[in-house]
Design a protein around this motif. Structure first.
Motif, short mmCIF file in Angstrom:
data_model
loop_
_atom_site.label_atom_id
_atom_site.label_comp_id
_atom_site.label_asym_id
_atom_site.label_seq_id
_atom_site.Cartn_x
_atom_site.Cartn_y
_atom_site.Cartn_z
N THR A 159 26.72 15.61 58.29
CA THR A 159 26.25 14.85 59.45
C THR A 159 24.74 14.77 59.44
OG1 THR A 159 26.03 16.77 60.90
CG2 THR A 159 28.23 15.78 60.74
N ASN A 160 24.20 13.94 60.31
CA ASN A 160 22.75 13.79 60.42
C ASN A 160 22.15 14.69 61.49
OD1 ASN A 160 22.65 11.77 58.44
ND2 ASN A 160 23.28 10.21 59.93
N ILE A 161 22.97 15.60 62.00
CA ILE A 161 22.50 16.51 63.05
C ILE A 161 21.49 17.49 62.46
CG2 ILE A 161 23.22 18.30 64.68
CD1 ILE A 161 25.93 16.94 64.81
N SER A 162 20.48 17.85 63.22
CA SER A 162 19.50 18.85 62.81
C SER A 162 19.66 20.09 63.69
CB SER A 162 18.08 18.30 62.94
OG SER A 162 17.14 19.24 62.48
N PRO A 163 19.85 21.28 63.08
CA PRO A 163 19.88 21.57 61.64
C PRO A 163 21.14 21.00 60.99
CG PRO A 163 20.49 23.51 62.89
CD PRO A 163 20.04 22.49 63.91
N PRO A 164 21.16 20.96 59.63
CA PRO A 164 22.29 20.36 58.92
C PRO A 164 23.63 20.98 59.33
CG PRO A 164 20.48 20.83 57.42
CD PRO A 164 20.12 21.46 58.73
N GLN A 165 24.65 20.16 59.37
CA GLN A 165 25.96 20.62 59.80
C GLN A 165 27.03 19.83 59.06
OE1 GLN A 165 26.50 20.58 64.09
NE2 GLN A 165 28.68 20.15 63.88
N ASN A 166 28.13 20.50 58.74
CA ASN A 166 29.26 19.84 58.11
C ASN A 166 30.40 19.69 59.11
OD1 ASN A 166 28.11 19.54 55.59
ND2 ASN A 166 28.86 21.50 54.84
N VAL A 167 31.22 18.71 58.89
CA VAL A 167 32.44 18.51 59.67
C VAL A 167 33.62 18.61 58.71
CG1 VAL A 167 33.76 16.89 61.07
CG2 VAL A 167 31.28 17.04 61.36
N PHE A 168 34.61 19.41 59.06
CA PHE A 168 35.82 19.49 58.24
C PHE A 168 36.53 18.14 58.25
CE2 PHE A 168 35.57 23.97 59.94
CZ PHE A 168 35.01 24.50 58.80
N MET A 169 37.08 17.78 57.10
CA MET A 169 37.63 16.44 56.95
C MET A 169 38.90 16.50 56.10
SD MET A 169 35.85 13.38 54.78
CE MET A 169 36.06 14.41 53.33
N PHE A 170 39.93 15.74 56.53
CA PHE A 170 41.20 15.74 55.82
C PHE A 170 41.77 14.31 55.74
CE2 PHE A 170 40.67 19.77 58.01
CZ PHE A 170 40.80 20.68 56.96
N TYR A 171 42.41 14.02 54.60
CA TYR A 171 43.13 12.76 54.42
C TYR A 171 44.57 13.09 54.03
CZ TYR A 171 38.89 9.82 54.36
OH TYR A 171 37.74 9.15 54.68
N GLN A 172 45.50 12.26 54.46
CA GLN A 172 46.90 12.41 54.09
C GLN A 172 47.40 11.17 53.36
OE1 GLN A 172 48.58 13.33 58.04
NE2 GLN A 172 49.12 15.36 57.25
N THR A 173 48.34 11.40 52.46
CA THR A 173 49.01 10.30 51.77
C THR A 173 50.51 10.53 51.80
OG1 THR A 173 49.24 9.09 49.68
CG2 THR A 173 48.83 11.44 49.52
N TYR A 174 51.26 9.43 51.89
CA TYR A 174 52.72 9.49 51.88
C TYR A 174 53.31 8.64 50.76
CZ TYR A 174 52.26 11.75 56.42
OH TYR A 174 51.93 12.63 57.43
#
Length: 446
Positions: A159-174
């Motif tokens: 993300t562009n947040i200061s201080p640096p930060q990550n966001v957990f991310m998931f994709y699914q496929t069927y």
């Protein structure tokens, strides 16, 4: 007469061992090549991947190289993925003997992470273009498939947040990765710190992912909804989750003498101190509740009491072991480093025998195989006062299950007749088992 005496002598020796490790070779042509990823499909079919140590001139070549065997590792076909020359392998997902995914990272551009897939056993590879590859802020760490169609991609988004930060991310496929759908952000915990994913474990519909801040992400519905839990590891560092059921698992960070176990799916953890030669990486034996293996640069050991007590495999003491994979308790492989003068003839070990807890007979069953040795027609005689459902497996010297049966032992004494004349002459393990019984006998076919 000589043949009979020889077989009996072999039988006596065979019964004194849990099994044996025999040296195999994938066929890597250079020295100091580590077979660091072994993916067995069954006792005959497996993939292998390697890492070249020391010499950077051939490092990237081996990052693109793979091998396949259809005869239990006796012979291999070696080929390369048509990935860019400057890419190193980030993760491998073997779905079956035909379908495999490999994600690479370009050393010249860490945001360039080409994903390749084969559906014909590596004859051709097609680059995939999943949605996260078009967004430089998204990074996938793992892909896991629950079956041939349903899978999940796990990663983080900067993300562009200061201080640096990550966001957990998931994709699914069927549809086996043809299309991917991002899991809604509202289903995923928000982390207020810079945090990335380390390792994961999966059982049934549950997934556990450890993070760099000593926490665990858990989903109980194939990755659609997630919760975040604390663990005893409050510091930044790698630690591996290993779950054998939806409730029972362990945590181990590869050094120190403490293992943490849980019996409620990771909500609470209890520590214990193992004894014996435990190595830096632990693996659970598929399909078995109590057997684990550990590897390191000094050998390979096993535990048959849920990691409390460890014993080295004598044949592997002092060997550099870089990977381990078993398809069942009878057949497994350990990757090692190739060495001179003939690197193409070494670098891999195969286990044959029966890696299991010594015979347990809580139901006091008396089992006899008559006659033994036999030309193929045998009678299995069982004596026990209780009704009990039993499984029978006959395993050859290569660790392959060559015959199976299930039956009810429903009176004080029962007998089963078997025609095993289709078996080649040799020594076989006969394993009779249930939830409360594990009996191992040996059978000689003349």
């Amino acid at each position: 007469m000589k043949k009979f005496i020889l077989l009996v002598l072999i039988l006596i020796f065979y019964n004194s061992c849990y099994g044996q490790w025999v040296q195999q070779a994938v066929g890597w042509e250079n020295e100091m090549v580590a077979t660091n990823d072994i993916k067995p499909i069954d006792q005959n079919h497996l993939w292998a991947f390697a890492n070249k140590l020391g010499n950077s001139n051939t490092f990237f070549q081996y990052q693109r190289t793979f091998a396949r065997s259809s005869d239990g590792g006796n012979s291999w076909d070696i080929a390369e993925v048509n990935a860019p020359d400057s890419c190193y392998r980030e993760f491998v997902l073997v779905l079956n003997f035909d379908t495999t995914w490999i994600q690479f990272t370009d050393v010249n551009n860490n945001f360039d992470r080409p994903l390749f897939k084969t559906i014909n056993g590596g004859l051709t590879w097609q680059q995939q273009y999943p949605p996260w590859n078009s967004d430089s802020t998204q990074s996938i760490k793992f892909i896991h498939f629950f079956d041939n169609l349903h899978g999940i991609a796990m990663g983080i988004q900067a993300t562009n947040i200061s201080p640096p930060q990550n966001v957990f991310m998931f994709y699914q496929t069927y549809d086996c990765g043809n299309t991917w759908t991002q899991v809604p952000a509202s289903n995923i915990p928000i982390t207020p710190i810079f945090e990335y994913l380390d390792a994961y474990s999966q059982f049934d519909s549950c997934i556990w992912i450890t993070t760099s801040e000593g926490r665990i992400l858990k989903s109980q519905d194939y990755g659609m909804h997630w919760n975040l839990y604390t663990t005893p590891f409050s510091f930044t560092g790698n630690f591996i989750p290993i779950f054998k059921s939806t409730s029972h698992g362990i945590l181990y960070n590869g050094f120190g003498n403490i293992i943490y176990s849980t019996s409620n799916g990771g909500l609470n953890w209890n520590s214990f101190i193992p004894t014996g030669p435990i190595h830096s990486h632990i693996f659970h034996l598929p399909g078995d509740g109590t057997i684990y293996l550990s590897i390191s640069s000094t050998g390979c050991s096993y535990s048959n009491d849920e990691c409390h007590t460890w014993t080295d495999f004598p044949e592997l003491v002092g060997k550099i072991t870089s990977s381990v994979a078993f398809c069942n308790k009878y057949t497994g492989w350990v990757g090692s480093n190739t060495f001179l003068p003939n690197p193409s003839t070494n670098g891999l070990f195969k286990f044959t025998g029966a890696l299991e807890i010594p015979s347990e007979n809580k139901e006091n069953i008396d089992a006899k195989i008559i006659p033994n040795p036999s030309s193929g027609y045998v009678k299995l005689s069982l004596t026990n006062p209780k009704n009990i459902k039993l499984k029978l497996h006959i395993i050859n010297s290569l660790g392959q299950i060559v015959f199976s049966d299930q039956f009810y032992h429903d009176n004080a004494q029962s007998e089963k007749d078997y025609n095993l004349s289709f078996l080649n002459p040799g020594i076989y393990n006969v394993v009779i088992s249930s939830d409360e019984v594990r009996i191992r006998k040996s059978l000689v076919i003349l």
